[in-house]
Design a protein around this motif. Structure first.
Motif, short mmCIF file in Angstrom:
data_model
loop_
_atom_site.label_atom_id
_atom_site.label_comp_id
_atom_site.label_asym_id
_atom_site.label_seq_id
_atom_site.Cartn_x
_atom_site.Cartn_y
_atom_site.Cartn_z
N PHE A 207 0.80 -1.22 0.00
CA PHE A 207 0.00 0.00 0.00
C PHE A 207 0.84 1.27 0.00
O PHE A 207 0.39 2.30 -0.48
CB PHE A 207 -0.94 0.01 1.20
N THR A 208 2.03 1.21 0.56
CA THR A 208 2.90 2.39 0.60
C THR A 208 4.17 2.12 -0.20
O THR A 208 4.48 0.97 -0.53
CB THR A 208 3.29 2.75 2.04
N ILE A 209 4.89 3.18 -0.48
CA ILE A 209 6.17 3.01 -1.18
C ILE A 209 7.15 2.24 -0.30
O ILE A 209 7.96 1.46 -0.81
CB ILE A 209 6.73 4.39 -1.60
N GLU A 210 7.04 2.40 1.01
CA GLU A 210 7.90 1.62 1.92
C GLU A 210 7.59 0.12 1.79
O GLU A 210 8.52 -0.71 1.79
CB GLU A 210 7.70 2.07 3.36
N ASP A 211 6.31 -0.22 1.69
CA ASP A 211 5.94 -1.63 1.51
C ASP A 211 6.62 -2.20 0.27
O ASP A 211 7.13 -3.33 0.28
CB ASP A 211 4.42 -1.77 1.35
N LEU A 212 6.62 -1.43 -0.80
CA LEU A 212 7.23 -1.88 -2.04
C LEU A 212 8.75 -1.99 -1.89
O LEU A 212 9.36 -2.96 -2.33
CB LEU A 212 6.89 -0.90 -3.17
N ALA A 213 9.36 -0.98 -1.25
CA ALA A 213 10.81 -0.95 -1.10
C ALA A 213 11.32 -2.15 -0.30
O ALA A 213 12.41 -2.66 -0.55
CB ALA A 213 11.24 0.35 -0.44
N LYS A 214 10.53 -2.61 0.68
CA LYS A 214 10.96 -3.70 1.55
C LYS A 214 10.48 -5.08 1.07
O LYS A 214 10.77 -6.10 1.71
CB LYS A 214 10.45 -3.45 2.97
#
Length: 397
Positions: A207-214
């Motif tokens: 849902f967030t860019i952090e979710d994608l990054a990790k």
């Protein structure tokens, strides 16, 4: 020791088609500013065919979005003003923007008609912000529209930064700022993540860019092929692409000023040419070059351009010499009509200086040395105290 890195600017014109339509229409004498009323650019005002290409902030408040039909937009806002696009003027203002930006960096990459990247070289954060502010304000003052500027050490992050707050804003997103500024954002706001990709990522609980990054990059590549690896890299601020310079070395140095009010007075035009010659000759001297050709460019109120040029017997980088010749060229070619733009171009550039004078002409030799000393002194003052610290008047040319 901290590694030196180039600073990259991404410059994005705010509501480009709307802003450029306003600038052109007001240059033709119209008083109404479309940016201050519910208005859109798109299609034909009478038939209401086509889609919304650009919208004012007030139109946005009615729920009007880019890409929807004009019929739908008019239903949402019955008093909506619809203006047909004028792509000739859009190309003109886009070119004016690029020409201005070339005065700040030799490496300008046009990304689209209303976006570009600049490689500003190595700058500390304070200097980068001040330079971006100077560019933003000059565009507003001389060209009549506003831009957002994103600052970073990576191209993709500079582009993302320019989207943070609009309009007329400067935002930074350096590599060390992504966890704080980028990761909390919804994944749909990441560059290259569209509506359909967002929906697919949300189904994977991203849902967030952090979710994608990790997330597991191997899984993303299996699911989305190379696209999955690309957006994972962008989410982590990974981007090795460089600003694509149009040319390694300038074959011509030019500068122009788009005038807020049409100029009809010869002496006012001379004053503007003094200002341009001051700016352009400083750049010439910074590059340790001389020109043996000078051209003056004029654009009238109907956007019709014409120019006049002259080859010099001796190369020069003297502000006084360049300004004097520019004024002479102007007097020879001007058609006594209202002027919308004035510019000077220096060509036939070289790093060698040769000056042929009579051995009996001591006055000319003295004048040459005096001009060189004056230019050097003024350049040092401006370098130390800023470009506005001292001004050369027309009668000193």
């Amino acid at each position: 020791m901290e590694e030196k890195r180039n600073t990259i600017f991404h410059i994005d014109v705010n509501s480009a088609f709307l802003s450029w339509s306003v600038v052109y229409r007001m240059s033709q004498g119209e008083d109404m500013d479309l940016r201050n009323i519910p208005s859109v650019i798109g299609g034909d005002e009478q038939s209401r065919r086509g889609v919304v290409l650009a919208k004012s902030n007030l139109a946005k408040q009615y729920g009007i979005v880019t890409g929807e039909s004009l019929y739908s937009a008019k239903r949402k806002c019955p008093n909506l003003v619809i203006v047909a696009p004028d792509f000739n003027s859009y190309r003109f203002y886009s070119k004016e923007l690029i020409n201005m930006l070339k005065n700040y960096s030799p490496c300008v990459e046009q990304y689209s008609i209303d976006e570009c990247f600049l490689d500003m070289g190595v700058l500390d954060k304070k200097d980068a912000y001040e330079e971006a502010y100077a560019i933003k304000e000059r565009i507003k003052k001389e060209l009549g529209f506003t831009v957002n500027i994103g600052i970073s050490d990576k191209k993709v992050l500079a582009k993302m930064a320019s989207e943070f707050n609009k309009p007329d804003k400067i935002n930074t997103l350096y590599s060390e700022e992504i966890k704080e500024k980028l990761w909390p954002l919804p994944v749909g706001e990441l560059f290259m993540v569209g509506r359909k990709a967002k929906e697919k990522l949300n189904k994977l609980y991203i849902f967030t860019i952090e979710d994608l990054a990790k997330h597991d990059v191997t899984f993303l590549k299996q699911k989305f092929k190379s696209y999955g690896g690309l957006i994972w890299e962008y989410a982590n601020g990974i981007d090795s692409s460089k600003v694509q310079c149009q040319s390694e070395e300038a074959k011509i140095i030019s500068n122009s000023i788009t005038l807020p009010v049409d100029v009809v007075n010869k002496y006012k035009a001379h004053d503007i040419l003094v200002q341009i010659s001051e700016q352009i000759s400083v750049r010439l001297r910074k590059e340790n070059k001389f020109c043996s050709g000078i051209a003056v460019n004029i654009k009238n109120k109907d956007f019709i351009s014409y120019s006049h040029q002259k080859k010099l017997a001796n190369p020069t980088n003297s502000t006084k010499h360049i300004g004097k010749i520019a004024q002479e060229l102007f007097d020879e070619v001007w058609k006594k009509e209202p002027i919308r733009l004035l510019g000077i171009a220096l060509y036939n550039l070289s790093e060698e200086f040769t000056h042929q004078v009579s051995i009996f002409d001591e006055t000319e030799v003295y004048s040459l040395e005096k001009n060189q000393s004056l230019d050097k002194a003024l350049d040092l003052i401006k370098e130390k105290f800023g470009d506005k610290s001292i001004k050369r008047f027309n009668n000193n040319i």
